[in-house]
Motif scaffolding. Sequence first.
Motif, short mmCIF file in Angstrom:
data_model
loop_
_atom_site.label_atom_id
_atom_site.label_comp_id
_atom_site.label_asym_id
_atom_site.label_seq_id
_atom_site.Cartn_x
_atom_site.Cartn_y
_atom_site.Cartn_z
N GLY A 46 0.83 -1.19 0.00
CA GLY A 46 0.00 0.00 0.00
C GLY A 46 0.87 1.24 0.00
O GLY A 46 2.10 1.15 0.03
N ILE A 47 0.24 2.39 -0.04
CA ILE A 47 0.96 3.66 -0.08
C ILE A 47 0.55 4.51 1.12
O ILE A 47 -0.64 4.68 1.37
CB ILE A 47 0.68 4.39 -1.39
CG1 ILE A 47 1.27 3.59 -2.56
CG2 ILE A 47 1.26 5.81 -1.38
CD1 ILE A 47 0.79 4.01 -3.92
N LEU A 48 1.53 5.01 1.85
CA LEU A 48 1.30 5.87 3.00
C LEU A 48 1.71 7.29 2.64
O LEU A 48 2.79 7.51 2.11
CB LEU A 48 2.11 5.37 4.19
CG LEU A 48 2.04 6.14 5.51
CD1 LEU A 48 2.26 5.19 6.68
CD2 LEU A 48 3.08 7.26 5.58
N ILE A 49 0.82 8.24 2.92
CA ILE A 49 1.18 9.64 2.72
C ILE A 49 0.95 10.42 4.01
O ILE A 49 0.13 10.02 4.84
CB ILE A 49 0.39 10.29 1.57
CG1 ILE A 49 -1.10 10.34 1.88
CG2 ILE A 49 0.64 9.56 0.26
CD1 ILE A 49 -1.90 11.13 0.86
N LEU A 50 1.67 11.51 4.15
CA LEU A 50 1.53 12.38 5.31
C LEU A 50 1.04 13.74 4.85
O LEU A 50 1.60 14.33 3.93
CB LEU A 50 2.88 12.56 6.01
CG LEU A 50 3.39 11.41 6.87
CD1 LEU A 50 4.78 11.75 7.39
CD2 LEU A 50 2.45 11.15 8.03
N ARG A 51 -0.03 14.21 5.49
CA ARG A 51 -0.55 15.54 5.20
C ARG A 51 -0.81 16.24 6.52
O ARG A 51 -1.66 15.80 7.29
CB ARG A 51 -1.83 15.46 4.36
CG ARG A 51 -1.64 14.95 2.95
CD ARG A 51 -0.79 15.90 2.12
NE ARG A 51 -0.59 15.40 0.75
CZ ARG A 51 0.42 14.66 0.37
NH1 ARG A 51 1.36 14.32 1.25
NH2 ARG A 51 0.54 14.26 -0.89
N GLY A 52 -0.06 17.30 6.78
CA GLY A 52 -0.23 18.00 8.05
C GLY A 52 0.08 17.14 9.25
O GLY A 52 -0.53 17.30 10.31
N GLY A 53 1.02 16.22 9.10
CA GLY A 53 1.40 15.34 10.20
C GLY A 53 0.46 14.16 10.40
O GLY A 53 0.68 13.34 11.29
N THR A 127 10.01 12.41 -6.94
CA THR A 127 10.53 12.87 -8.22
C THR A 127 11.50 14.00 -7.92
O THR A 127 11.76 14.32 -6.76
CB THR A 127 9.39 13.39 -9.12
OG1 THR A 127 8.81 14.55 -8.52
CG2 THR A 127 8.32 12.33 -9.32
N GLU A 128 12.03 14.65 -8.93
CA GLU A 128 12.95 15.76 -8.69
C GLU A 128 12.25 16.92 -8.00
O GLU A 128 12.87 17.71 -7.30
CB GLU A 128 13.56 16.23 -10.02
CG GLU A 128 14.62 15.29 -10.58
CD GLU A 128 15.35 15.92 -11.75
OE1 GLU A 128 15.08 17.10 -12.05
OE2 GLU A 128 16.18 15.24 -12.37
N ASP A 129 10.93 17.03 -8.21
CA ASP A 129 10.19 18.19 -7.73
C ASP A 129 9.49 17.97 -6.39
O ASP A 129 9.21 18.94 -5.68
CB ASP A 129 9.14 18.61 -8.76
CG ASP A 129 9.77 19.00 -10.07
OD1 ASP A 129 10.85 19.62 -10.04
OD2 ASP A 129 9.21 18.67 -11.13
N GLU A 130 9.17 16.73 -6.02
CA GLU A 130 8.35 16.54 -4.83
C GLU A 130 8.49 15.15 -4.24
O GLU A 130 8.86 14.20 -4.92
CB GLU A 130 6.88 16.80 -5.16
CG GLU A 130 6.32 15.88 -6.24
CD GLU A 130 4.90 16.20 -6.61
OE1 GLU A 130 4.19 16.84 -5.81
OE2 GLU A 130 4.47 15.82 -7.71
N ASP A 131 8.18 15.05 -2.95
CA ASP A 131 8.06 13.76 -2.26
C ASP A 131 6.57 13.44 -2.16
O ASP A 131 5.78 14.27 -1.73
CB ASP A 131 8.68 13.84 -0.86
CG ASP A 131 10.19 14.06 -0.92
OD1 ASP A 131 10.79 13.68 -1.93
OD2 ASP A 131 10.74 14.64 0.03
N LEU A 132 6.20 12.23 -2.53
CA LEU A 132 4.79 11.87 -2.67
C LEU A 132 4.27 10.98 -1.56
O LEU A 132 3.07 10.86 -1.38
CB LEU A 132 4.58 11.17 -4.03
CG LEU A 132 5.00 12.00 -5.24
CD1 LEU A 132 5.12 11.09 -6.46
CD2 LEU A 132 4.01 13.11 -5.51
N GLY A 133 5.15 10.33 -0.82
CA GLY A 133 4.72 9.39 0.21
C GLY A 133 5.66 8.20 0.22
O GLY A 133 6.82 8.32 -0.18
N ALA A 134 5.17 7.06 0.68
CA ALA A 134 6.02 5.87 0.74
C ALA A 134 5.25 4.64 0.27
O ALA A 134 4.07 4.48 0.58
CB ALA A 134 6.52 5.64 2.16
N LEU A 135 5.93 3.81 -0.50
CA LEU A 135 5.38 2.52 -0.92
C LEU A 135 5.77 1.49 0.12
O LEU A 135 6.95 1.30 0.42
CB LEU A 135 5.94 2.13 -2.29
CG LEU A 135 5.55 0.75 -2.81
CD1 LEU A 135 4.04 0.66 -3.05
CD2 LEU A 135 6.31 0.44 -4.11
N ASN A 136 4.77 0.81 0.70
CA ASN A 136 4.99 -0.15 1.78
C ASN A 136 4.82 -1.58 1.27
O ASN A 136 3.80 -1.88 0.66
CB ASN A 136 3.98 0.05 2.91
CG ASN A 136 3.84 1.50 3.31
OD1 ASN A 136 4.75 2.29 3.13
ND2 ASN A 136 2.69 1.85 3.87
#
Length: 230
Positions: A46-53, A127-136
């Motif tokens: 799955g994919i984990l993302i962080l938004r505002g902690g 990517t070069e421009d942004e961090d998107l989250g993590a693939l678990n």
Amino acid sequence: MEDWRGFAEQMARLARDLLAQESVNGTLERISSSATELVEGCDAAGILILRGGRVRSLAPTDQVVADSDELQGRVGEGPCFDAARTSRGQRQFRIADFTREARRWPKYVPEARKLGLGSMMGFLLFTEDEDLGALNLYSFRPGAFTEASETAGWLLASHAAVAFSSARTHAQLEQAIDTRHTIGEAMGILMGRHRLTEDQAFAALRRYSQDHNVKLREVARRVCEKGGLA
């Protein structure tokens, strides 16, 4: 992994498949499912993302993925949690065996064992421009992931980051076009109903948006539905 040529062919097919997905959710679900298909030892992903902690779990292939993500967010530590919030330095993490004491994540590991997890890996999607989250990537067996598994996971994460970023950009563009169309339609309604100029109609929408703390596109949508401003 012995057949790297076969793996490369699978990755090439996956790259085309990811770009063919019609939505961000479709892209994420294909990324997660491909992890269980392509990475040796992977039982769930799955994919984990962080938004505002705060942690969000996207496209989990199994409930244990969402449970692990929630646990990492609750205790504030874990490989995938670390990967998702790290913009520099280490971009991948691994817990080889949950049955052993992990000094790095003393709060997460004992609770994760109760979920039935044996081993896991986390890869930063960037990517070069942004961090998107993590693939678990998770396995129910201790020691399931080898160096080859880690290489395969890293290659998959690299493809996944580009596809995720592209899908999100496309979705944002579609939303912007749709919003512009809705605002234009709302302006036309106000111009016809109140004999306003184009500038006056737009100013009326913007003023209502500011006075009522409602986004402009939502104001426009209401005008289109109700035929005018309340």
